[in-house]
Structure formats: structure tokens, C-alpha cells
Design an enzyme around this catalytic site. Sequence first.
Site, short mmCIF file in Angstrom:
data_model
loop_
_atom_site.label_atom_id
_atom_site.label_comp_id
_atom_site.label_asym_id
_atom_site.label_seq_id
_atom_site.Cartn_x
_atom_site.Cartn_y
_atom_site.Cartn_z
N LEU A 126 75.14 36.82 77.47
CA LEU A 126 73.76 36.44 77.09
C LEU A 126 73.12 35.72 78.28
O LEU A 126 72.94 34.50 78.24
CB LEU A 126 73.79 35.49 75.89
CG LEU A 126 73.72 36.09 74.51
CD1 LEU A 126 73.49 35.00 73.48
CD2 LEU A 126 72.61 37.15 74.39
N HIS A 127 72.76 36.48 79.32
CA HIS A 127 72.25 35.81 80.54
C HIS A 127 70.95 35.04 80.27
O HIS A 127 70.93 33.81 80.21
CB HIS A 127 71.95 36.85 81.63
CG HIS A 127 73.13 37.66 82.08
ND1 HIS A 127 74.21 37.11 82.73
CD2 HIS A 127 73.36 39.00 82.04
CE1 HIS A 127 75.06 38.07 83.05
NE2 HIS A 127 74.57 39.21 82.64
N ASP A 128 69.85 35.76 80.19
CA ASP A 128 68.53 35.10 80.16
C ASP A 128 68.31 34.19 78.94
O ASP A 128 67.65 33.14 79.08
CB ASP A 128 67.41 36.16 80.21
CG ASP A 128 67.40 36.92 81.52
OD1 ASP A 128 67.94 36.39 82.52
OD2 ASP A 128 66.86 38.04 81.57
#
Length: 319
Positions: free
Chosen positions: A242-244
Amino acid sequence: MTATQIIIDCDPGIDDAIALLAAFVSPEFDILAITAVSGNQPVEQTVRNALQICELGGRADIPVYTGSHRPLVREAIRGQFHGNTGLGNTCLPAPIAEPEENGAVEYLVDRLGEARRTGELVTLCCLGPMTNLAMALCIDPKIADGIKRIVMMGGAYREPGNRTMTTEYNMLTDPHAAHVVFSSGIPIVALPLDATHQVILTPDHVKKFEAASGRISASVADLMAFWDRNQVERYGSRGGPLHDPLVIAWLLAPRLFKTKRARIFIEHESELCMGQTVADWYGSSGLAPNAEIVTQVDAAGVIDLFLDRFSRYNPDIAA
Ligand code: BDR
Ligand code: CA
């Protein structure tokens, strides 16, 4: 509660879209604008995706600005894992709203200049290559004083890169822009791969989000299911990082994160290490820290936070 004024600079992108949907239902934020940039897709497509996600999330009131069509110096590099449109297999209606007439860079110069004059500082959420902000800072460096802080996703310190051996995608795509931003003196919170690889959205999580998200369930499920990279060797389990969305999570619940202050440098000359983020953890450079780097994340806490936010799209669950 006074809402935090934020501008979301992004290149949607599946994980950008998840971040936007979480931000839309968070009253802690006053979202002034979305500024789209060339990144995962050409800017015409990231603008269209941003407009579609605003309409999906019931937030067509948020102005969307068209940003830079290319990185400052290098040729554009497109994202992987986001599918042909940038939003996986998700089918959304064509947007009704149009982007604003002014460009994103012009908007940033004007709005951050106003923030500087009034003293009501704005938080910048950077979810893509940092071209728009770098251009705005080059046009008017004084706008730095209108920014409370930058919370950005990008870089890799003790983790290897995800687009080259050394380098994370956002930093590789526009290392010169990142260099401008990290040299600006603006307070920065950095969420690198070291942090985002701790929060993997597994197929089990996806089922829970689908069950929770009410009227946007089908689109959320499509977006999230497409994000499953199935790289168990790399992440330790199935799923995608879940980067951003962690940018939004840090702003909502900083207690879920541990950070360490360091000076960050961006390599922008070596082809082998282009875009590498280098942290001076122990003061070797003699320069003061310019960022808080997130080193540890309470992954279960972040998933619960987002489940709570997405359930606000569900009238049966929302209080
Ligand atoms: C970053 O790269 C992009 O593809 C994602 O949207 C995220 O911003 C992760 O390296
Ligand atoms: Ca992104």
C-alpha cells in the site's frame, strides 16, 4: 477540529486512487485541489483518472489541475502493475467534470504564494514524481514558506529499489525534481519502500474492503484485486504494498509510524544509481537533517484505519 488544508499531487495509478478514496471521507482534511502529473500514465490519463475517482468518491467538488507532461530532464517512464488505463480493470463512467483551465504548476505558485502571505500553511501530499512541485519552486522559491510540510511516498533506503536495483519508481522517474524538492528546506516526511513494504494488501484484506465499502465496493474490489503482485519472495506474503495510501495514513494517525531524522540526498548523475535516495543517518555529511524517514509501520493498525474510512461509503455501517 480545524481541518488540515492539503493539496494531493498524484499520478493515479491504483494506489494513488486508493489514497484519494481514503482522503475523500476523512473530515480531518480540507482537500484544496488535486494536481495530476505525468507518471504511471501520461498526464492526460492521470487527470482523467483523478476526475473519475473524484466522481466515484462523490467529491466532484474538488478541483483537478493538469500538471507537467514530462519529467524535468529525463524521458518519461510509465508505471507497472496499474494496467492499460492506470486503474487496472476498473470500469468507471467517463468523467462529467473537466480539469481546471489553469495548469497545476500555476495553481501551486498562486495558492502556496497566498498561503505564505496569509500564514495559513498548506500540507503537500506527493504521491508521484515530484515534477509539479519542483517546477513551482523553480518559478517562485518563496512558495516554500507557504508549505507546512511535504508528506511524500518515494525512495528506498535499506530496501532495494522497485524499478531498478537501487531506485524506487517515483524517484527514478524524476530524480532532478526530487533533488530540487529535497534541497528546498521544506520539512519533509518520507514514506519509502522500507515503510510501504511493511503494509501488504493481501487477498484476505481485499475481501474485507469489498465487504465494507458499500456503494463503491465493486470498484474498490476491482482496484485492489488488480494490485495483487503475487511476489511472495519479495513481500513475504501474497498481495501488493500500500504505497501511496500510507501518506494519508501518516497524516491521519502518525502514532502508527516510527520515524528517524536524516539528511536525504538524491542521486541524479549516475546512470547505474539514478534516482537513488541516500540517507545520512549518522551525520557524516555535516549537514542538518532535511526529513523524517518512516522506518516502522503498525501494518494491522493501518489496515484497520483504512477499513474504517472505506466503511464510510457504506450507509449500513457508517454511524
Ligand atoms: C510508487 O510508484 C507508483 O507506481 C505508485 O503509484 C507509487 O507512487 C511506488 O514505487
Ligand atoms: Ca503514485
